[in-house]
Design a protein around this motif. Structure first.
Motif, PDB file in Angstrom:
ATOM      1  N   GLY A   1      15.128   4.578   5.102  1.00 38.35           N
ATOM      2  CA  GLY A   1      13.955   5.206   4.518  1.00 38.35           C
ATOM      3  C   GLY A   1      12.798   4.219   4.449  1.00 38.35           C
ATOM      4  O   GLY A   1      12.721   3.261   5.194  1.00 38.35           O
ATOM      5  N   GLY A   2      11.893   4.465   3.497  1.00 30.10           N
ATOM      6  CA  GLY A   2      10.720   3.604   3.362  1.00 30.10           C
ATOM      7  C   GLY A   2       9.457   4.329   3.774  1.00 30.10           C
ATOM      8  O   GLY A   2       9.476   5.199   4.645  1.00 30.10           O
ATOM      9  N   LEU A   3       8.305   3.967   3.153  1.00 28.94           N
ATOM     10  CA  LEU A   3       7.052   4.675   3.417  1.00 28.94           C
ATOM     11  C   LEU A   3       6.597   4.493   4.853  1.00 28.94           C
ATOM     12  O   LEU A   3       6.214   5.455   5.521  1.00 28.94           O
ATOM     13  N   SER A   4       6.627   3.242   5.373  1.00 30.36           N
ATOM     14  CA  SER A   4       6.161   3.013   6.741  1.00 30.36           C
ATOM     15  C   SER A   4       7.034   3.746   7.743  1.00 30.36           C
ATOM     16  O   SER A   4       6.540   4.337   8.708  1.00 30.36           O
ATOM     17  N   LEU A   5       8.339   3.714   7.522  1.00 35.73           N
ATOM     18  CA  LEU A   5       9.230   4.413   8.436  1.00 35.73           C
ATOM     19  C   LEU A   5       9.136   5.926   8.249  1.00 35.73           C
ATOM     20  O   LEU A   5       9.332   6.684   9.197  1.00 35.73           O
ATOM     21  N   PHE A   6       8.816   6.362   7.029  1.00 42.06           N
ATOM     22  CA  PHE A   6       8.581   7.790   6.822  1.00 42.06           C
ATOM     23  C   PHE A   6       7.411   8.265   7.677  1.00 42.06           C
ATOM     24  O   PHE A   6       7.478   9.316   8.325  1.00 42.06           O
TER      25      PHE A   6
END
Length: 692
Positions: free
Chosen positions: A205-210
């Motif tokens: 997950g993670g914001l950048s990977l989102f």
């Protein structure tokens, strides 16, 4: 003395109008840093920082006569300091040797290589028997051959067996420096694999990977709804995912001067922000209770700003997208602050923000073309305001489109020619026809599709988008197929582009006839220097695998294939549109395959490669010849010649031989590039860091 004092007084009185010059002076300092032949020591950087502070104090508390000169010189010193600090702050491990073995990492980007192969960028890299402090933070790997595993999801941890090597230096002295680009991109190794890619851990997950995952999901949805290259083109324009576009499509877009359409740049952000701003403002105007109680202009600007921020996250925080967002954000904030949104002052503020955050942007074509086009558009809009009343209303949109395309094209053509060695002769025509399709059909349809997608109603908008992108590609192919559509241009000599840029800026935004005249003269001098540029009589690649000599018909190459990127770069820098196999057939080299000889202004150049090359080198080493060997030479160097092999070329980089009235001159890429952070051997980089 009086004229000098009068000039200083005039500058002091006009300092409120000198804001557009602030990024110019800051750029001079940044450019000075990148032009240095030796990396400045910590003491030199500290001295420059102290000078910048002293000049800032002089500009703040000093006399009116000195404020403007002190501000300008202070910005130059500050630019040098910012660039040097940025180069040290982005420092990351660079692979110190060639590596073959297992490679583990997490997918953070997917694109295509020069050879049209799918390419992965990995972080959290693990290499066998390589210590963590020597392992690059990021590597980029091209996928060759058949790949059985196709579900390459963002955030997926994969493992493969592949080849890695440190980023290469320029393919010729003074050429494009990939090592510098890789350094500021955090890329410590590049390579390829012919083995299958295997999934090791599920996506994280993670914001950048989102954002990356959302971008890929939208790209797949577009390409599913819009078949063929039209869908891949739509995806590249809207999300920045270019992995679906093949080399043929890229070549057609370049030949028609429409390749800027697939870069998430100021045009994209401007169209998106403009469409959302206009939709919100006019939509609220249809609701009198809200329109009478709310400042619909500021509300629309706020919504457009949030949309621009979301688009930045979606398209990925690459340099061009960040730059476009900053430019759009500055203009929207100006609207919120009741200031003029589109002006040279707002462009200057945006340029200052970009240069302070990422000084390396200055030497990239995207920055130069974006701000060059924007300044040209603003300057050309002023005379248009005076004459538009004399143009019939029905013709004004078309006239404005012609004027803006002509202004932007004129400003960016020299920059594109310097970086890409070509001019699209019919680029103005292609842009006049394609940009309206983009603004009227593609971008609005993309925004509407994004709004309707959560409800499962995006297909009609995607269908309309596909019509628009297909028309643009057909138009690009038609323009690219015209006779003389592309004119090759040789690479300019060092400093010519900077002189041209300074002259153009002075001519465009300078106040006073003398300054504009001086700017025009400087630009003319730069073009004159460019026209007389000298190309090397011979070139040798950094691994000894390719050589090229200049002949009457153009540069002749020693191989018909292999080292394709090097060959293409040499020919393009010559201003030559020939393919590598065509250049191989030109007169210049003589002899059998693997044992070729050429005469370079009286010097015998012998290129030995293939099976048994090392055994033939001894006999070839006579009469002062330059013997280029594609394999490493073992043992003491023979006398009677200059022998270069991959081992010696590893220290010198690519070689260029110039023939002049004073004889031959051999220049190495390493000497031309200087001793900089990004091209130092790892062991030297560690020693210098310890001393500093």
């Amino acid at each position: 003395m009086r004229p000098v004092l009068a000039g200083l007084e005039a500058l002091g009185a006009a300092r409120g109008r000198l804001m557009p010059w602030a990024p110019v002076f800051l750029s001079l300092g940044i450019g000075l840093y990148f032009a240095l032949g030796v990396e400045p020591a910590a003491a030199a950087i500290a001295a420059a920082a102290a000078l910048a502070v002293a000049l800032a104090l002089a500009a703040w508390r000093g006399s009116g006569l000195l404020r403007v000169p002190a501000t300008g010189l202070g910005l130059v010193a500050l630019g040098l300091v910012l660039a040097a600090l940025r180069a040290h702050l982005v420092a990351a491990p660079v692979l110190p040797f060639r590596y073959y073995g297992p490679i583990e990492g997490r997918i953070v980007d997917i694109d295509r290589s020069f050879s049209d192969e799918l390419r992965l960028t990995l972080d959290r890299v693990v290499l066998e028997d390589v210590a963590p402090d020597r392992t690059p933070g990021r590597v980029r790997i091209a996928l060759h051959g058949e790949q059985g595993f196709t579900d390459l999801a963002p955030g997926l941890t994969v493992i493969l067996s592949g080849h890695l090597s440190p980023p290469d230096g320029p393919v010729e002295p003074g050429g494009f420096d990939f090592q510098r680009l890789a350094w500021f991109s955090g890329l410590g190794g590049v390579g390829y694999t012919r083995s299958p890619v295997l999934a090791l851990l599920p996506p994280e997950g993670g914001l950048s990977l989102f954002a990356f995952r959302l971008r890929m999901r939208l790209s797949e949805a577009m390409q599913s709804a819009i078949p063929g290259q039209a869908g891949a083109f739509a995806s590249a324009m809207m999300t920045g995912d270019r992995a679906g576009m093949n080399q043929a499509t890229n070549d057609v877009l370049r030949a028609s001067n429409l390749s800027h359409l697939i870069s998430i740049s100021g045009l994209h952000m401007g169209l998106l922000v403009g469409f959302i701003f206009a939709t919100c403002r006019y939509g609220l105007a249809l609701l009198p209770p809200l329109a009478l109680r709310l400042n619909t202009k500021k509300l629309a600007a706020l919504v457009a700003l949030m949309a621009a921020a979301f688009y930045l996250m979606l398209a990925g925080p690459n340099v061009a997208t960040r730059r476009a967002f900053i430019m759009a954000a500055v203009m929207l904030v100006a609207v919120l602050a009741d200031r003029r949104a589109i002006s040279l002052r707002s462009v200057a503020i945006a340029a200052l923000i970009v240069l302070v955050l990422e000084p390396e942007s200055l030497v990239e074509p995207g920055f130069q073309m974006s701000f060059g086009a924007t300044v040209a558009l603003i300057v050309s809009f002023q005379p248009w305001q005076r004459v538009q009343a004399h143009v019939p209303k029905l013709l004004r949109p078309a006239a404005m489109m012609v004027l803006s395309s002509l202004a932007a094209g004129t400003a960016t053509a020299p920059i594109a020619a310097a970086h890409f060695n070509r001019i699209a002769e019919y680029g103005l025509l292609a842009n006049l026809l394609a940009v309206p399709l983009r603004g009227v059909i593609v971008m609005p349809a993309g925004v509407i599709a994004a709004v309707l997608a959560p409800f499962g109603l995006a297909f009609p908008a995607l269908w309309a988008m596909g019509i628009g992108t297909d028309l643009i590609l057909r138009l690009a192919a038609w323009v690219a197929g015209m006779k003389g559509a592309v004119v090759a241009v040789p690479a300019p000599p060092e400093g010519a582009l900077a002189l041209l840029a300074l002259g153009g800026i002075a001519a465009l935004i300078g106040r006073g006839l003398w300054l504009r005249g001086a700017g025009t003269a400087a630009a003319a001098l730069a073009l004159l220097l460019w026209a007389g540029t000298e190309r090397p009589a011979a070139l040798v690649s950094s691994d000894g695998g390719l050589a090229g000599v200049m002949a009457e018909a153009g540069r002749a190459l020693s191989k018909p294939k292999g080292a394709g990127f090097v060959a293409k770069s040499w020919l393009e820098d010559d201003g030559d549109l020939a393919a590598q196999d065509q250049a191989f057939t030109r007169p210049g080299f003589e002899g059998a395959r693997g044992d070729l000889t050429a005469d370079v202004a009286g010097l015998t150049l012998r290129h030995l490669f293939g099976k048994g090359a090392a055994e033939r080198a001894g006999a070839a080493c006579r009469d002062g010849a330059l013997v280029v060997l594609s394999v490493e030479w073992e043992g003491p160097r023979p006398g009677g010649c200059t022998l270069v092999d991959p081992l010696s070329l590893k220290k010198t980089g690519a070689l260029a031989i110039y023939a002049g009235p004073d004889g031959l001159r051999i220049v190495s890429a390493r000497v031309a590039a200087g001793d900089r952070l990004w091209n130092r051997p790892p062991e030297r980089r560690a020693r210098v860091a310890a001393l500093q």
